[in-house]
Design an enzyme around this catalytic site. Sequence first.
Site, PDB file in Angstrom:
ATOM      1  CG  ASP A 110      -0.046  -2.624  -2.283  1.00 10.94           C
ATOM      2  OD1 ASP A 110      -1.104  -2.407  -1.560  1.00 10.94           O
ATOM      3  OD2 ASP A 110      -0.134  -2.199  -3.604  1.00 10.94           O
ATOM      4  CE  LYS A 141      -0.504   7.111  -0.348  1.00 15.96           C
ATOM      5  NZ  LYS A 141      -1.265   7.209  -1.563  1.00 15.96           N
ATOM      6  CG  PHE A 162      -0.151   8.041  -6.853  1.00 15.03           C
ATOM      7  CD1 PHE A 162      -0.885   7.402  -6.577  1.00 15.03           C
ATOM      8  CD2 PHE A 162       0.838   7.499  -7.850  1.00 15.03           C
ATOM      9  CE1 PHE A 162      -1.438   5.952  -7.136  1.00 15.03           C
ATOM     10  CE2 PHE A 162       0.470   6.297  -8.481  1.00 15.03           C
ATOM     11  CZ  PHE A 162      -0.748   5.813  -8.225  1.00 15.03           C
TER      12      PHE A 162
END
Length: 201
Positions: A110, A141, A162
């Site tokens: 994911d 990220k 987040f």
Amino acid sequence: MSASNQREGVVLHDRLFVPYITPQEIARGVEEVAARIRDRRSESAPLLICVLKGATLFFADLLRSLDFPVTIDFVRASSYGNGMVSGETLTFTAEPGTEIAGRNVIVVEDIIDTGRTVTALREYFAARHAQTVEVAALLYKPAAHHTGEKPEYVAFEIADRFVVGYGLDYAEQGRNLSGIYVLAEEGEAQVEESATDEHAG
Ligand code: IMP
Ligand code: MG
């Protein structure tokens, strides 16, 4: 969730998350990853490994976008607790039953944050003599100072914030959202808070 309220925020465990990547954008990102996997594929059917639980929706959509033979299996690796900071220790709580030796493995994740999970998974499949190990990540990220190699396939590079939705959770909530939502910063929270607490799923 209806199309109209996907523009609004969602509250999960009293924290507000606001829209970040729409379902339509996700669908395009998944198609692009599928096209790149198709371009690079070899003769033999790849073994796609879904990293539970977060990759389930990405995995299901990616599979349907691949128009050539593949086989699948699952692994469960957990480095996060119920917070928002990546955990130090990684545990495998479910392992694939498929014979790995000689296979072209594509690990479907994911999100890559610190890179610890994916590095451990590459080692896991290399140690079982996979012919090749590649990684397909929905989200990446780059600012997270991860140590491992960059994934071969990435749908979206995102900021170091987040996110939840489309399989990703905040303390097990939010996985069923069709889009990706990001934790609101303070200004955003004040504007949207009063109108949003009925849309958690
Ligand atoms: P890493 O080992 O630090 O790369 O973390 C990978 C795992 O942490 C992912 O598979 C997710 O389960 C979780 N994770 C990392 N960032 C986020 C986020 O922004 N939202 C939800 N889960 C996350
Ligand atoms: Mg998680």
